[in-house]
Design an enzyme around this catalytic site. Structure first.
Site, PDB file in Angstrom:
ATOM      1  N   SER B  45       0.859  -1.172   0.000  1.00  0.00           N
ATOM      2  CA  SER B  45       0.000   0.000   0.000  1.00  0.00           C
ATOM      3  C   SER B  45       0.898   1.225   0.000  1.00  0.00           C
ATOM      4  O   SER B  45       1.857   1.304   0.774  1.00  0.00           O
ATOM      5  CB  SER B  45      -0.940   0.008   1.205  1.00  0.00           C
ATOM      6  OG  SER B  45      -1.972   0.956   0.993  1.00  0.00           O
ATOM      7  N   GLU B  46       0.612   2.171  -0.874  1.00  0.00           N
ATOM      8  CA  GLU B  46       1.589   3.216  -1.160  1.00  0.00           C
ATOM      9  C   GLU B  46       1.773   4.224  -0.026  1.00  0.00           C
ATOM     10  O   GLU B  46       2.688   5.033  -0.072  1.00  0.00           O
ATOM     11  CB  GLU B  46       1.249   3.936  -2.475  1.00  0.00           C
ATOM     12  CG  GLU B  46      -0.040   4.750  -2.460  1.00  0.00           C
ATOM     13  CD  GLU B  46      -1.234   3.942  -2.953  1.00  0.00           C
ATOM     14  OE1 GLU B  46      -1.213   2.694  -2.844  1.00  0.00           O
ATOM     15  OE2 GLU B  46      -2.197   4.567  -3.427  1.00  0.00           O
ATOM     16  N   ASN B  47       0.933   4.152   0.997  1.00  0.00           N
ATOM     17  CA  ASN B  47       1.201   4.999   2.152  1.00  0.00           C
ATOM     18  C   ASN B  47       2.344   4.449   2.990  1.00  0.00           C
ATOM     19  O   ASN B  47       2.828   5.134   3.891  1.00  0.00           O
ATOM     20  CB  ASN B  47      -0.051   5.178   3.024  1.00  0.00           C
ATOM     21  CG  ASN B  47      -0.588   3.876   3.549  1.00  0.00           C
ATOM     22  OD1 ASN B  47      -0.655   2.890   2.822  1.00  0.00           O
ATOM     23  ND2 ASN B  47      -0.950   3.849   4.815  1.00  0.00           N
ATOM     24  N   GLY B  48       2.803   3.215   2.692  1.00  0.00           N
ATOM     25  CA  GLY B  48       4.041   2.771   3.315  1.00  0.00           C
ATOM     26  C   GLY B  48       4.056   1.417   3.966  1.00  0.00           C
ATOM     27  O   GLY B  48       4.680   1.255   5.024  1.00  0.00           O
ATOM     28  N   SER B  87       8.411   4.182  -0.502  1.00  0.00           N
ATOM     29  CA  SER B  87       7.250   3.539  -1.106  1.00  0.00           C
ATOM     30  C   SER B  87       7.193   3.806  -2.610  1.00  0.00           C
ATOM     31  O   SER B  87       6.990   2.891  -3.406  1.00  0.00           O
ATOM     32  CB  SER B  87       5.972   4.055  -0.440  1.00  0.00           C
ATOM     33  OG  SER B  87       4.847   3.392  -0.959  1.00  0.00           O
TER      34      SER B  87
END
Lengths: 232, 217, 232, 217
Positions: B45-48, B87
């Site tokens: 997930s690109e928030n980390g 990320s």
């Protein structure tokens, strides 16, 4: 070396009207709650805020929007905020939307003394308008510039008086890269520890990037989308 | 015709062992529920976070552990958490083998529009522009037509673009299609859907060669 | 998800003559000792090695130099190695010296899909020859390109079968950024642990960047400059 | 005239409370021994540590804890360890308040040469080019003349440059000098050294205005 301030009000001293601020967090996760409250209290206006999101109507940066303290938002995603929508559509609020990865990389570049870099993100879209295009390995890229801020304001889990920080879970997100990019960086922490308590090998953000640090209070840590499963 | 769950199930068949996968908000998120048995797939997930697990058991939600849709999640054993720059380093650097996201429009040359409707509220592109510009393997999950019944598979996108010539495959409620130099190439029909139905719902160039099998869900 | 290989010999399978390798480490600190030994054993030649240093005469990359397996070194500092000096002065060895910070940033860019960026380092020096110069804020910068490698070989302290890594002390150095930049990245670790043993919050390099991992053996960890003080 | 220790002691007087400082190999390294009492200064080593402490007690050396000179070191409470990219992010991003390094030559416009002697062994620039191109506050620590007695403070550097117009201050065995638009400006004489001695040893433009005090070490 002691960068400790007593509270948010003291830590944000020097933030003036029309300044550019970076604020860490993703949605409402990992946002500097205490500092935002102090900015509302202080009443500074005309702010340009660089933050991945703009909060919700009654929390996060939404609190500054309610009081019309923000002139311009630089973000990647600004949904879930009716007051934001109203101000943007009425033209009261300037909005610069940039891809999330470019936002992160531009902050990192700002902190790292890299004034510009090429990225494929946004090529062929309105994000690329006016930007230099160059091909590498046959693929088009656009030139993006570094972002810095008069003040960067971040929220960490633990920190020490040298400014060393660790973050908890996905509350890390934009906080480290924004901390690197502030001319003055303010960190609020859930827990202040003595130097040496944080293992030097596992510090997420070395203290050199932090100028002011304070122990935050009364964290609400609101959850935007409470999704759960049933216990089987 | 498939519902959203059906689209997710069909895309889950595309997963391969050992892949790192980024799932967008909406239909793509459902795919995580239908990973074929025996396949090891890691969700980013690109928030980390890498190694995103199921939603937490009620009462165990952690405000400091969310996905890019701001939903509370859990982390699996072997998960890793990182900042936004790392990320998108893994996204931009092509370390993610599959990206699945929704779209408002896709053109028959692979352009995608999914972030802005002029004159209406603009929520922003989030990480979508980075994802579509970087990944070599992009699948779009969407309905074949919009609420007004107009095709979302077009000759040209009419909305502001998210990325150009990047979509590789599309799975809709009606069909599975590849994007080729000749336009959309029809690969599979949804159960009960005819080639004619798909032709009628597709505005862009559509290549239909030979017998088009029905999807197996 | 299991990226574990039995040993160095198996992990370096596919490394062929004339390939480009990145090798982590600073001096002899944090170098992939097992993999270097396996490369010597395998006898591949014509290698281009990207590594901050070139080892010493009888250890580290010096072992590959002794066997004439390296065609070209891309490094920032190559002192303390007589055989290196001999090969360079005789023209047997090509050497590309680049500033240490640019080396780190070029690897990071290679791993992050950023094909090029501007840096002030090296402007006005022979490092800048043939490179684009551009002024930002009145200050000259040069355009540097990303570095990638056919294989990156790094050494970590602990790792799991997902490829998640942590490093110990300053043995971290170039290892994480090079791991990001390898088309195939091999990690050798002092200790292999089960997934979940490494706290997700404190992983230095997420496993997505690592394709192969193995438990190393018999680490010598030679010290180049043993400096001590007396106990008072 | 100062010895190397004297040069280090004089430069230590330039330190200010709260500064982060990068010390090069050689004379600069000695400065850490002479930090004035009551000043908190954090030393950075570009291989990846902030808060570098003294050498370890014999028997406690750790091969995994070294400085950029490859010497075994210790970490102080409050230290932080990081990778090479982060290390040079803090250098290039101007988060380090003082850089002290040695030089083979300095020009009267602030150019520095310290990494290469053509035709001889070239060891490489290490982090020096990044440091001099980035820091706003660069002090050179060196002997005023080379082994042959030739001045190292020149009109123009003859050796390949490490950086241009970057040196702010020079402390030698003979003098303390600033680099100005008019050339080297003499600030202090070493004990027992006359202005004439310094003039004789300086090939570049030298500005001498008023009375030049003797250093206090």
């Amino acid at each position: 070396m002691n960068k400790i301030f007593n509270n948010a009000d003291e830590a944000i001293a020097g933030i003036k009207d029309d300044m550019t601020l970076m604020l860490g967090g993703f949605g409402l996760c990992g946002i500097p709650e205490n500092s935002i409250a102090a900015l509302v209290n202080k009443g500074v206006t005309g702010l340009t805020c660089i933050s991945n999101n703009a909060g919700v109507d009654d929390f996060g940066l939404g609190l500054l929007l309610q009081k019309r303290q923000i002139k311009k938002m630089i973000s990647s995603y600004v949904g879930e905020n009716d007051e934001f929508e109203r101000q943007m559509l009425s033209g009261e609020l300037e909005v610069d939307l940039i891809p999330q990865g470019s936002l992160a990389a531009r902050c990192q570049a700002g902190g790292a003394g890299v004034p510009a870099f090429f990225t494929p993100a946004g090529y062929g879209t309105e994000v690329a308008v006016g930007k230099e295009v160059r091909y590498f390995d046959g693929k088009p890229h656009i030139l993006e510039s570094a972002l810095t801020a008069d003040f960067a304001i971040v929220k960490a889990w633990k920190g020490d008086r040298f400014g060393n920080l660790i973050f908890k879970g996905t509350a890390r997100n934009f906080n480290p890269v924004m901390a690197m990019a502030g001319k003055i960086t303010i960190a609020e922490v859930e827990e202040m520890v003595e130097p040496g308590e944080l293992d030097p090998n596992f510090i997420h953000l070395p203290g050199v990037f932090v100028q002011r640090i304070f122990q935050g209070v009364n964290y609400e840590k609101r959850i935007e989308q409470r999704t759960v499963r049933e216990k089987v | 015709m498939l519902d959203k769950t059906g689209i997710a199930k069909r895309i889950a068949q595309e997963l391969q062992d050992g892949w790192y996968v980024n799932l967008g908000i909406g239909i793509p998120t459902l795919i995580a529920n239908y990973v074929p048995d025996g396949l090891n797939v890691v969700f980013q997930s690109e928030n980390g976070i890498l190694g995103m697990g199921a939603f937490p058991i009620e009462g165990e939600e952690d405000a400091d552990l969310i996905n890019a849709g701001k939903q509370t999640i859990t982390a699996l054993p072997g998960a890793a958490i990182f900042d936004s720059a790392v990320s998108f380093a893994m996204i931009r650097g092509k370390h993610i083998q599959l990206t699945v996201l929704g779209a408002m429009e896709v053109s028959d040359s692979g352009d995608i529009a999914n972030w802005k409707i002029p004159g209406k509220m603009v929520k922003g592109m989030g990480g979508a522009m980075d994802l579509v510009a970087s990944s070599d393997n992009i699948i779009v999950a969407m309905m074949h037509t919009n609420r007004k019944g107009h095709s979302k598979l077009l000759k040209q996108c009419s909305l502001p673009l998210t990325g150009v010539k990047c979509v590789k495959k599309i799975v809709t409620n009606l069909a599975v299609l590849d994007v080729t130099d000749q336009g959309f190439r029809l690969l599979e029909r949804a159960p009960g859907v005819s080639v004619e139905d798909i032709q009628a719902a597709t505005e862009g160039r559509l290549v239909v060669e030979g017998d088009i099998p029905e999807m197996k869900i």
